[in-house]
Design a protein around this motif. Structure first.
Motif, mmCIF file in Angstrom:
data_model
loop_
_atom_site.group_PDB
_atom_site.id
_atom_site.type_symbol
_atom_site.label_atom_id
_atom_site.label_comp_id
_atom_site.label_asym_id
_atom_site.label_seq_id
_atom_site.Cartn_x
_atom_site.Cartn_y
_atom_site.Cartn_z
ATOM 1 N N GLU A 132 1.096 -1.079 0.424
ATOM 2 C CA GLU A 132 -0.321 0.017 0.063
ATOM 3 C C GLU A 132 0.869 1.395 0.560
ATOM 4 N N HIS A 133 0.948 2.402 -1.129
ATOM 5 C CA HIS A 133 1.497 3.480 -1.563
ATOM 6 C C HIS A 133 1.494 4.004 0.421
ATOM 7 N N LEU B 241 7.959 -2.830 -1.476
ATOM 8 C CA LEU B 241 7.159 -1.996 -2.233
ATOM 9 C C LEU B 241 8.123 -0.877 -1.574
ATOM 10 N N PHE C 41 5.922 -5.427 -10.087
ATOM 11 C CA PHE C 41 4.615 -4.261 -10.466
ATOM 12 C C PHE C 41 5.147 -3.308 -11.960
ATOM 13 N N ASP C 42 4.239 -3.106 -12.126
ATOM 14 C CA ASP C 42 4.045 -2.100 -13.262
ATOM 15 C C ASP C 42 5.076 -1.000 -12.416
ATOM 16 N N LEU D 15 4.144 1.381 -10.313
ATOM 17 C CA LEU D 15 3.012 1.205 -9.446
ATOM 18 C C LEU D 15 4.523 0.902 -8.123
ATOM 19 N N ARG D 16 5.897 0.415 -8.436
ATOM 20 C CA ARG D 16 6.515 0.829 -7.620
ATOM 21 C C ARG D 16 6.717 0.943 -6.778
ATOM 22 N N ARG E 264 11.835 1.659 -8.636
ATOM 23 C CA ARG E 264 11.232 3.187 -9.290
ATOM 24 C C ARG E 264 12.186 4.011 -8.786
#
Length: 407
Positions: free
Chosen positions: A92-93, A119, A142-143, A146-147, A170
């Protein structure tokens, strides 16, 4: 001074519940203890709220989260976590689920750890005088957008981040953070391999960034030096090596930018009045564009750089950029057509870079479809041979070098 006490978890495990052996060992340990973890898997989502050393010995100890939240949260100063594998954070971001989160602490160390399936890798919020050294960090599969970020600094000052390897995370972000030394890191297959926002007096040196969308981007920042970095293969529509937006009093020196869509991207920099950005002794080679000027950018000094193998050495995408008000001196340009009669290694005449017919696509992107075509090449040749209008001077270097090396 706190006395170091070594605690073996093998002795504690018979007294403590199996699932929470590590957290209970932390809770029972005295401040300043050293917890050496034998090989095995330990239940994560732990909180370290006192000065401790947790040593996993050759990364054979694994601290595994439950797939929700952050695996290790550090809320005390003078904590060291080393030689462990940390894995399986939440996703969860909005909670910034991470492998390691450091919050309002100083003099902490995270080194020689593997952070996998997390994440965010290492999240630092209001952290100072701490070290992040020699870690391998990989996000969730993830894409790209979305990382989470491999390393994230938020209001964190005077830290040392060295020899970390970020792979398929990311970004490495430094926001509202000052006085940090970022060196010898490797970033691969991310988005922003290093991204600064509202920062000052940071040093970025000897890093390697490959196959990312963006190498290093400085935004709304000042008083920073970037030296000795290698940025390679930043491709795609947003691809660039080093970017500066509203960046003032910067020094970019001895960097190599190669095989990127855009080598340098300069947007309204320097921003602060009476400041100068110095771009010196860099190799800007084999990129689609060497330098891309966007918006008004004055008072940059380009000295002793090498521009070689770029499809376009300089791009100006707007009418009011005023590239000629930047200083170019003593650079090597591979398309210089002058002579050196006295053999001093400096061209007898200036290197003047004009916008002829083949640059029309800069102001009309639809024409870019014909870029490199015979018709544009013919128009360009005729414009140079018998110009029907005055070409636009983009820049002038009065002392162009004839050779790539020192004169």
């Amino acid at each position: 001074m706190v006395k170091m006490i070594t605690v073996s978890l093998l002795l504690l495990s018979s007294l403590l519940s199996a699932n929470n052996v590590l957290q209970e060992a932390i809770d029972h340990a005295k401040a300043g203890s050293r917890l050496e973890l034998p090989a095995g898997v330990y239940h994560g989502n732990i909180v370290i709220d006192k000065p401790l050393i947790i040593d996993g010995k050759d990364q054979k100890a694994i601290i595994e989260g439950d797939g929700k939240g952050t695996v290790i949260t550090i809320t005390a100063s003078r904590v060291t976590v080393e030689n462990v594998t940390i894995r399986h954070s939440g996703a969860e971001h909005e909670r910034v689920d991470a492998g390691v989160a450091l919050k309002k602490v100083e003099q902490c160390t995270v080194k020689h750890c593997k952070i996998l399936d997390c994440l965010f890798g290492i999240d630092m919020a209001q952290v100072s005088r701490s070290e992040i050294i020699g870690n391998y960090i990989e996000s969730k599969p993830f894409d790209l957008g979305l990382r989470g970020d491999g390393v994230r600094l938020w209001y964190s000052n005077d830290n040392h981040l060295s020899s970390n390897h970020l792979y398929k995370s990311r970004d490495f972000v430094v926001w509202y953070s000052h006085g940090n030394l970022i060196e010898k890191n490797l970033g691969e297959y991310g988005r922003y391999s290093l991204h600064f926002m509202y920062t000052g007096k940071n040093i970025v040196k000897n890093n390697i960034y490959k196959h990312n969308s963006v190498g290093i981007f400085f935004m709304y920042s000042q008083d920073t030096t970037a030296t000795g970095n290698l940025i390679e293969n930043s491709l795609g529509t947003t691809g660039l090596g080093i970017g500066m937006k509203d960046a003032s009093n910067f020094v970019l020196k001895n960097n190599t930018i190669i095989y990127c869509a855009r080598g340098l991207f300069i947007d309204r920099s320097p921003y602060e009045p009476d400041t100068v950005n110095v771009i010196e002794n860099n190799k800007i080679i084999y990129n689609s564009e060497g330098i891309h000027f966007h918006s008004l950018s004055l008072h940059n000094r380009f000295v002793n750089n090498i521009f070689k193998g770029n499809i376009e050495n300089v791009i100006n995408d707007s009418y009011n950029t005023k590239v000629t008000e930047n200083k170019f001196d003593g650079n090597y340009w591979d398309d210089y057509e002058g002579f050196d009669k006295n053999n001093d290694g400096i061209g007898d005449g200036p290197y003047n870079y004009f916008a002829y017919a083949d640059k029309v696509w800069l102001l009309n992107p639809n024409i870019k479809f014909f870029y490199g075509s015979p018709v544009i090449s013919i128009l360009n040749f005729l414009a140079k041979l018998a110009p029907f209008s005055e070409p636009v001077l983009l820049l002038s270097d009065k002392h162009p070098k004839m050779y790539e090396g020192e004169v």
